[in-house]
Write a protein that holds these residues in place. Sequence first.
Motif, PDB file in Angstrom:
ATOM      1  N   UNK A 358      24.443  58.003 -20.445  1.00  0.00           N
ATOM      2  CA  UNK A 358      23.733  56.795 -19.990  1.00  0.00           C
ATOM      3  C   UNK A 358      24.659  55.586 -20.011  1.00  0.00           C
ATOM      4  N   UNK A 359      25.540  55.507 -20.991  1.00  0.00           N
ATOM      5  CA  UNK A 359      26.445  54.365 -21.098  1.00  0.00           C
ATOM      6  C   UNK A 359      27.707  54.548 -20.274  1.00  0.00           C
ATOM      7  N   UNK A 360      27.808  55.691 -19.620  1.00  0.00           N
ATOM      8  CA  UNK A 360      28.958  55.950 -18.740  1.00  0.00           C
ATOM      9  C   UNK A 360      28.600  55.796 -17.267  1.00  0.00           C
ATOM     10  N   UNK A 361      27.370  55.332 -17.002  1.00  0.00           N
ATOM     11  CA  UNK A 361      26.935  55.127 -15.620  1.00  0.00           C
ATOM     12  C   UNK A 361      27.825  54.106 -14.938  1.00  0.00           C
ATOM     13  N   UNK A 362      27.961  54.242 -13.618  1.00  0.00           N
ATOM     14  CA  UNK A 362      28.775  53.312 -12.833  1.00  0.00           C
ATOM     15  C   UNK A 362      27.868  52.225 -12.269  1.00  0.00           C
ATOM     16  N   UNK A 363      27.878  51.065 -12.896  1.00  0.00           N
ATOM     17  CA  UNK A 363      27.055  49.958 -12.397  1.00  0.00           C
ATOM     18  C   UNK A 363      27.623  48.642 -12.902  1.00  0.00           C
ATOM     19  N   UNK A 364      27.201  47.559 -12.260  1.00  0.00           N
ATOM     20  CA  UNK A 364      27.686  46.243 -12.634  1.00  0.00           C
ATOM     21  C   UNK A 364      27.011  45.717 -13.887  1.00  0.00           C
ATOM     22  N   UNK A 365      27.647  44.715 -14.495  1.00  0.00           N
ATOM     23  CA  UNK A 365      27.084  44.136 -15.712  1.00  0.00           C
ATOM     24  C   UNK A 365      27.615  42.721 -15.910  1.00  0.00           C
ATOM     25  N   UNK A 366      26.758  41.860 -16.478  1.00  0.00           N
ATOM     26  CA  UNK A 366      27.157  40.517 -16.896  1.00  0.00           C
ATOM     27  C   UNK A 366      26.983  40.418 -18.406  1.00  0.00           C
ATOM     28  N   UNK A 367      27.869  39.699 -19.041  1.00  0.00           N
ATOM     29  CA  UNK A 367      27.760  39.406 -20.467  1.00  0.00           C
ATOM     30  C   UNK A 367      27.617  37.886 -20.620  1.00  0.00           C
ATOM     31  N   UNK A 368      26.539  37.468 -21.260  1.00  0.00           N
ATOM     32  CA  UNK A 368      26.239  36.053 -21.458  1.00  0.00           C
ATOM     33  C   UNK A 368      26.339  35.720 -22.943  1.00  0.00           C
ATOM     34  N   UNK A 369      27.057  34.660 -23.250  1.00  0.00           N
ATOM     35  CA  UNK A 369      27.189  34.193 -24.626  1.00  0.00           C
ATOM     36  C   UNK A 369      26.432  32.874 -24.782  1.00  0.00           C
ATOM     37  N   UNK A 370      25.697  32.750 -25.877  1.00  0.00           N
ATOM     38  CA  UNK A 370      25.008  31.504 -26.189  1.00  0.00           C
ATOM     39  C   UNK A 370      25.350  31.094 -27.623  1.00  0.00           C
ATOM     40  N   UNK A 376      27.434  29.437 -23.594  1.00  0.00           N
ATOM     41  CA  UNK A 376      28.827  29.324 -24.082  1.00  0.00           C
ATOM     42  C   UNK A 376      29.803  30.146 -23.232  1.00  0.00           C
ATOM     43  N   UNK A 377      29.251  30.940 -22.307  1.00  0.00           N
ATOM     44  CA  UNK A 377      30.093  31.737 -21.420  1.00  0.00           C
ATOM     45  C   UNK A 377      29.261  32.795 -20.716  1.00  0.00           C
ATOM     46  N   UNK A 378      29.597  33.068 -19.478  1.00  0.00           N
ATOM     47  CA  UNK A 378      28.892  34.115 -18.733  1.00  0.00           C
ATOM     48  C   UNK A 378      29.760  34.568 -17.569  1.00  0.00           C
ATOM     49  N   UNK A 379      30.192  35.809 -17.610  1.00  0.00           N
ATOM     50  CA  UNK A 379      30.995  36.392 -16.531  1.00  0.00           C
ATOM     51  C   UNK A 379      30.563  37.850 -16.375  1.00  0.00           C
ATOM     52  N   UNK A 380      30.604  38.328 -15.129  1.00  0.00           N
ATOM     53  CA  UNK A 380      30.206  39.710 -14.897  1.00  0.00           C
ATOM     54  C   UNK A 380      30.788  40.276 -13.629  1.00  0.00           C
ATOM     55  N   UNK A 381      30.348  41.479 -13.333  1.00  0.00           N
ATOM     56  CA  UNK A 381      30.822  42.221 -12.169  1.00  0.00           C
ATOM     57  C   UNK A 381      29.590  42.866 -11.518  1.00  0.00           C
ATOM     58  N   UNK A 382      29.480  42.726 -10.199  1.00  0.00           N
ATOM     59  CA  UNK A 382      28.309  43.236  -9.494  1.00  0.00           C
ATOM     60  C   UNK A 382      28.261  44.755  -9.435  1.00  0.00           C
ATOM     61  N   UNK A 383      29.372  45.347  -9.148  1.00  0.00           N
ATOM     62  CA  UNK A 383      29.459  46.806  -9.054  1.00  0.00           C
ATOM     63  C   UNK A 383      30.719  47.260  -9.779  1.00  0.00           C
ATOM     64  N   UNK A 384      30.794  48.549 -10.060  1.00  0.00           N
ATOM     65  CA  UNK A 384      31.986  49.054 -10.744  1.00  0.00           C
ATOM     66  C   UNK A 384      32.115  50.554 -10.563  1.00  0.00           C
ATOM     67  N   UNK A 385      33.350  51.018 -10.496  1.00  0.00           N
ATOM     68  CA  UNK A 385      33.635  52.445 -10.508  1.00  0.00           C
ATOM     69  C   UNK A 385      33.995  52.928 -11.903  1.00  0.00           C
ATOM     70  N   UNK A 394      35.040  44.744 -21.014  1.00  0.00           N
ATOM     71  CA  UNK A 394      35.899  43.850 -20.232  1.00  0.00           C
ATOM     72  C   UNK A 394      35.231  42.495 -19.976  1.00  0.00           C
ATOM     73  N   UNK A 395      33.936  42.527 -19.635  1.00  0.00           N
ATOM     74  CA  UNK A 395      33.232  41.276 -19.354  1.00  0.00           C
ATOM     75  C   UNK A 395      33.003  40.457 -20.623  1.00  0.00           C
ATOM     76  N   UNK A 396      32.958  41.129 -21.770  1.00  0.00           N
ATOM     77  CA  UNK A 396      32.859  40.402 -23.042  1.00  0.00           C
ATOM     78  C   UNK A 396      34.117  39.578 -23.271  1.00  0.00           C
ATOM     79  N   UNK A 397      35.269  40.168 -22.974  1.00  0.00           N
ATOM     80  CA  UNK A 397      36.528  39.438 -23.099  1.00  0.00           C
ATOM     81  C   UNK A 397      36.571  38.264 -22.122  1.00  0.00           C
ATOM     82  N   UNK A 398      36.180  38.536 -20.878  1.00  0.00           N
ATOM     83  CA  UNK A 398      36.200  37.467 -19.877  1.00  0.00           C
ATOM     84  C   UNK A 398      35.288  36.314 -20.283  1.00  0.00           C
ATOM     85  N   UNK A 399      34.116  36.628 -20.787  1.00  0.00           N
ATOM     86  CA  UNK A 399      33.139  35.587 -21.130  1.00  0.00           C
ATOM     87  C   UNK A 399      33.605  34.721 -22.294  1.00  0.00           C
TER      88      UNK A 399
END
Length: 506
Positions: A358-370, A376-385, A394-399
Amino acid sequence: MASGNKCKVKSVKFKVNFNIIKYLILLFVFTLYTLHFTPFCATENVRVKEPNVAGTFYPDDKAELSALIRKYVRQAKGAPVGGKPVVLIAPHAGYIYSGPVAAYGYATIEGMSFDTVIILAASHYFSFKGASVYKEGSFRTPLGDLAIDTALASELLSLDSELLIFKPNYFEQEHSLEVELPFLQEVLKPGFKILPVLFGDLSYEGCLALAKYLAGVTEGRDVLVVASTDLSHYRPYGEALVYDKKTIDHIKNFDTRGLWDAVAGTGWNVCGIKPVVTGIEFAKIKNAKSLNVLKYANSGDTAGGKDRVVGYTSILISKEEGMFKREEKRRLLEIARRTIETQVREGKAPALEGECPALSARCGSFVTLRKKGELRGCIGRFTSDEPLYSVVSQMSIESCTHDYRFSPVTADELDDITIEISVLTEPELIEDWHRIRLGVDGVIIRKGYSSGVFLPQVAVETGWDLEMFLGQLCFQKAGLPSDCFKDPETKIYTFQAEIFSEDGLK
């Protein structure tokens, strides 16, 4: 002199006796008034609210009332509705008029159990500011007593003393809340408590605030919200159909702002608009996106003439079974937390091992920090392979390090940071921006080389109407003119998100 003193003493005795008699008379009158006119009876110091409309809106005989509801529910033949019921919109007229329609909603929740049912209803008899929350005792119907969820009521009342009050007399005479109770008693498993909320004068913003308060205090509780309303009032049959279709269309689109403005601006009557708006906004916050219009009819269809009718509907809003189990959500949040702490303290990403399918599915995700509730930060990716757990890392680091709106997160801030993850469905191109469902759909705007995105929760957090939402998306996020969403050259995509946070999974 002696005779004068004797006469004076007699006069004093007569005066004292007369005062005692007056006191006894007043005490007797007060006792009679209390017995006959006090709307509550005390049993072991518990406040019991007696019914207002038993014997008029519905039968006051227990067996007759139970049989009538069973008949309505049996005739409704409620179709199975997937997901977890979150909000039920139900009518509140006399049972011969609206009972057959209400039964469609109650049939879909038959046999279910909840900790608490929150009933939202509009005051028809008293004018007051805010909303009155009934906080103690129980409500009585011919089917028995329903206990108030005192703990939940007290927690809610503590949040906003101006918006939320407790005035039990406002519940006297009111039918719109009471008529829902026998249906609940008949179809749900026993043991649930209730939280009655009666709406007075509330603005649209007040309804949004109340929805947020309710969502907050019910976190971790198994609750159902019932929003009580009738639709158009006393219009000819054909005209009522037109008005009621407009109302239901707004509800189907989760368009509370459009519904509010339409009712306020045109005078068509939806007497429970405040409960409905609050209920829909509550559903948005709870990420309940599945809406089923179970039944529509009016009094001309049920038990009245067609010259002046009242409209009724039963609508259920449910939360679909999510992509992830609770422990899987926790695991993704743990990955995000560990990634951020390692990045901030050591300047590198942690090593990640293989995760469950389930956690290996290929889909986009955003990580929001408050931080203390503020973005305090929010960056994500719409789709992913790549696998989802890797995208979240990766999005946690970006955020925490590369959101251009903020400086990088420091080690001193980590304890104050809360993490929210949004896992996205595949974006779909749409032709008509009017079909966007605020609070349900996330939106991507693209024109030329410019693009921008708002997650579904942005509409809930800001309270923007649809045009403001899209205008801000164009201007703030894509750097385009605020009305570019109306340009045929602009491409608009919608997506949905499963949203979960550290606060929500405590």
